[in-house]
Design an enzyme around this catalytic site. Structure first.
Site, PDB file in Angstrom:
ATOM      1  N   LYS A 221       0.851  -1.189   0.000  1.00 48.11           N
ATOM      2  CA  LYS A 221       0.000   0.000   0.000  1.00 48.11           C
ATOM      3  C   LYS A 221       0.884   1.235   0.000  1.00 48.11           C
ATOM      4  CE  LYS A 221      -3.577   2.738   0.635  1.00 48.11           C
ATOM      5  NZ  LYS A 221      -4.384   2.652   1.856  1.00 48.11           N
ATOM      6  N   HIS A 223       0.598   5.121   0.516  1.00 45.78           N
ATOM      7  CA  HIS A 223      -0.380   6.003   1.157  1.00 45.78           C
ATOM      8  C   HIS A 223       0.255   7.359   1.437  1.00 45.78           C
ATOM      9  CE1 HIS A 223      -3.272   7.584   4.031  1.00 45.78           C
ATOM     10  NE2 HIS A 223      -4.070   6.547   3.804  1.00 45.78           N
ATOM     11  N   HIS A 276     -10.428   4.611  -3.466  1.00 47.87           N
ATOM     12  CA  HIS A 276     -11.386   5.743  -3.423  1.00 47.87           C
ATOM     13  C   HIS A 276     -11.089   6.767  -4.522  1.00 47.87           C
ATOM     14  CE1 HIS A 276      -8.072   6.941  -0.825  1.00 47.87           C
ATOM     15  NE2 HIS A 276      -8.548   6.229   0.188  1.00 47.87           N
ATOM     16  N   HIS A 324      -7.253  10.767   9.946  1.00 51.05           N
ATOM     17  CA  HIS A 324      -5.892  11.110   9.536  1.00 51.05           C
ATOM     18  C   HIS A 324      -5.150  11.922  10.596  1.00 51.05           C
ATOM     19  CE1 HIS A 324      -6.220   9.217   5.670  1.00 51.05           C
ATOM     20  NE2 HIS A 324      -7.443   9.716   5.586  1.00 51.05           N
TER      21      HIS A 324
END
Length: 571
Positions: A221, A223, A276, A324
């Protein structure tokens, strides 16, 4: 001697047949039976005075060694899958889908390809719908209870990362490094679902990425909270190409290291799972959505923005701030959160899902949405789009099969293909794991009746254990024997990289679950996304954030009311 009955009489006994339509929950969607494998008059049904008895639909001579003898048969069920709406009997053997077709006793019945014998159990599927178990590919492993919530919604596979309630797990789907990956592989031994874990994709040193793939990660991932720079992304993709694993991307919302075009240059023509893709969950503001037009991008939605409602915008600011680790007293943090929430791109997202431009739906569990609502929200979008856009090509009154096949693919076969597990799960096909979900049509998409894992009943709606009948209230979801003893490990798969599989990670960690390698990922393109492979030209107005498809403005109105909602959750 023949016997005639009306269509309604037949349906009440054996369920709908060819040409009949079934309403899905309280939506405006109708599934029409395309094919029925039954021979009228020879239907296999279980119960007092029914046909599945010794010497009748149950063969008195065969043993389980006969390869056509099923362990379990789901009788007369409606199978809804990405490529079919069929009425059939469904045979299960050794935990795998043996066949869908006609079950019974070939000694006295024609066209039998699934034999019912003394070793066969029956699940009555008359009037019920069977689908493949759902696959959620954006899971933050924050809380192990997510697995049970997901199961009770019809999801049987989780892919993502995390290590529990750490800040890293709450914000990013990452199990970082070999130690964490191994501990999560061991923790999965106690979960009743299939799992695969993604490692951390930020490292300029390839060795730091490779060691995670060797440890069992099925992908990496990348990110923005760890730094989604073009350089980091390119390094991760280099390793992915070498080891045939997927890269999932949460792109750079702040455009710190470049814009959407710079990210696409770093990706080149390499396949990637774009999380997303609308952008509210994170990614280049305001035009990440344009990436869905690229043939090497496999785009998914997370479910907080699905479907677009009058409450969507208000809900998002707090979700972004908490997830976040932002500070409401810092103006820059508020600006960061605000930049991700654009009603124009959110309004376009539903339409892009309906057009087959977006290919998948996932949850973003506890990290900007709800792990138990992937399936429900998918069908709510389908309902809303039929309301606003009418029938898809080929559909008509009481027949929404094309739309239904498009939407069910978004949380079954397409996530399986994207992450290299479609050989094992994702559809109702011979040889795949019998991860199956049984629905009463009135509750379709919101509350399944029974969930099977590898052919064992794992979870089911059942009554008081001290009741005189199995429907004594309170009726609620209860763990079944598929979650007890050796069945807990024997009915679920842990997915790992091929290199970890070849190096016998199963033995290294003393894993008892089925361990299977992911495969066939790096050659994928969007053309491989079933019923969701469109790649039109997408543009976003940088001032108004309006979205255009091939030059035409697309948008949708926010819903004030939805199906599969409050009327199903009174208690």
């Amino acid at each position: 001697m023949s016997f005639k009955m009306t269509q309604s009489q037949y349906t009440s006994l054996y369920g709908p047949t060819i040409g009949d339509a079934i309403r899905l929950g309280d939506t405006n969607l109708f599934a029409t039976i395309e094919k029925d494998f039954a021979n009228y008059g020879d239907e296999a049904t279980f119960g007092g005075g029914k046909s599945v008895r010794d010497g009748m639909a149950q063969n008195p001579n065969v043993t389980r060694d006969d390869r056509y003898v099923a362990d379990t048969v789901i009788t007369n069920a409606v199978i809804i899958d990405y490529d079919k709406v069929y009425k059939a009997d469904l045979g299960i053997k050794n935990g795998y889908i043996m066949k869908y077709g006609k079950a019974g006793n070939p000694d006295i019945m024609d066209d039998v390809d699934i034999i019912i014998g003394a070793s066969t159990d029956i699940i009555s599927g008359e009037g019920k719908i069977v689908t493949a178990g759902g696959i959620d590919t954006h899971v933050h492993f924050i809380n192990p209870e997510q697995a049970y919530v997901a199961l009770e919604s019809g999801v049987t596979t989780h892919i993502g990362g995390g290590t529990g309630a750490s800040e890293g797990a709450k914000a990013t789907t990452v199990a970082p490094g070999p130690w964490h990956i191994h501990r999560m592989l061991e923790a999965a031994e106690g979960l009743p679902i299939n799992v695969g874990f993604t490692g951390k994709g930020q490292a300029h040193n390839h060795t730091a990425l490779i060691e995670q793939i060797h440890a069992g990660a099925i992908g990496l991932k990348v990110h923005e909270d760890w730094g989604a720079t073009p350089s980091a992304l390119s390094h991760a993709l280099d390793v992915a190409d070498d080891y045939d694993v997927q890269i999932a991307l949460h792109a750079d919302t702040l455009n710190e290291a470049g814009f959407m075009e710079d990210t696409m240059k770093a990706i080149k023509d390499r396949v990637i799972h774009m999380y997303h893709t609308e952008g509210a969950g994170g990614g280049h503001a305001p035009d990440l959505i344009k990436s869905a037009s690229y043939p090497n991008v496999l785009p998914s939605s997370t479910n907080p923005t699905l479907p677009y409602t009058v409450n969507t915008i208000d809900e998002h600011l707090d979700m972004v701030m908490i997830t976040h680790h932002l500070n409401a007293s810092i103006p820059e943090d508020i600006a960061f959160a605000d930049s991700r929430i654009r009603k124009e791109t959110i309004a376009a997202e539903d339409v892009l899902q309906d057009m087959g431009v977006f290919s998948m739906v996932s949850s973003d569990s506890q990290a900007m949405d709800r792990v138990g609502e992937v399936i429900t929200r998918t069908w709510q979008v389908a309902h809303r789009m039929k309301e606003q856009r009418g029938y898809l090509d080929g559909d008509k009154e009481y027949n929404d099969n094309n739309r239904i096949k498009r939407y069910i693919a978004k949380y079954t076969i397409n996530p399986a293909i994207t992450h290299g597990i479609s050989e094992y799960v994702g559809s109702i096909e011979e040889g795949k794991l019998a991860d199956l979900v049984i629905w009463d049509p009135a509750f379709f998409g919101v509350k399944p009746e029974m969930i099977l894992k590898a052919g064992m009943i794992n979870t089911a709606v059942n009554g008081d254990a001290n009741g005189s009948i199995p429907t004594s209230e309170p009726l609620k979801y209860r763990k079944m024997y598929g979650q007890y003893g050796g069945n807990l490990t024997g009915t679920s798969i842990t997915f790992v990289s091929n290199i970890a599989y070849m190096n016998d990670i199963e033995r290294q960690l003393s894993l008892h679950r089925m361990v299977r390698p992911v495969k066939g990922i790096r050659q994928l393109t969007k053309k491989d996304m079933k019923n969701n492979s469109e790649t039109p030209k997408l543009d976003v107005d940088p001032q108004t954030y309006e979205v255009f498809v091939d030059g035409k403005l697309i948008t949708s109105e926010p819903a004030k009311e939805l199906p599969l909602a409050q009327r199903y959750f009174l208690f």
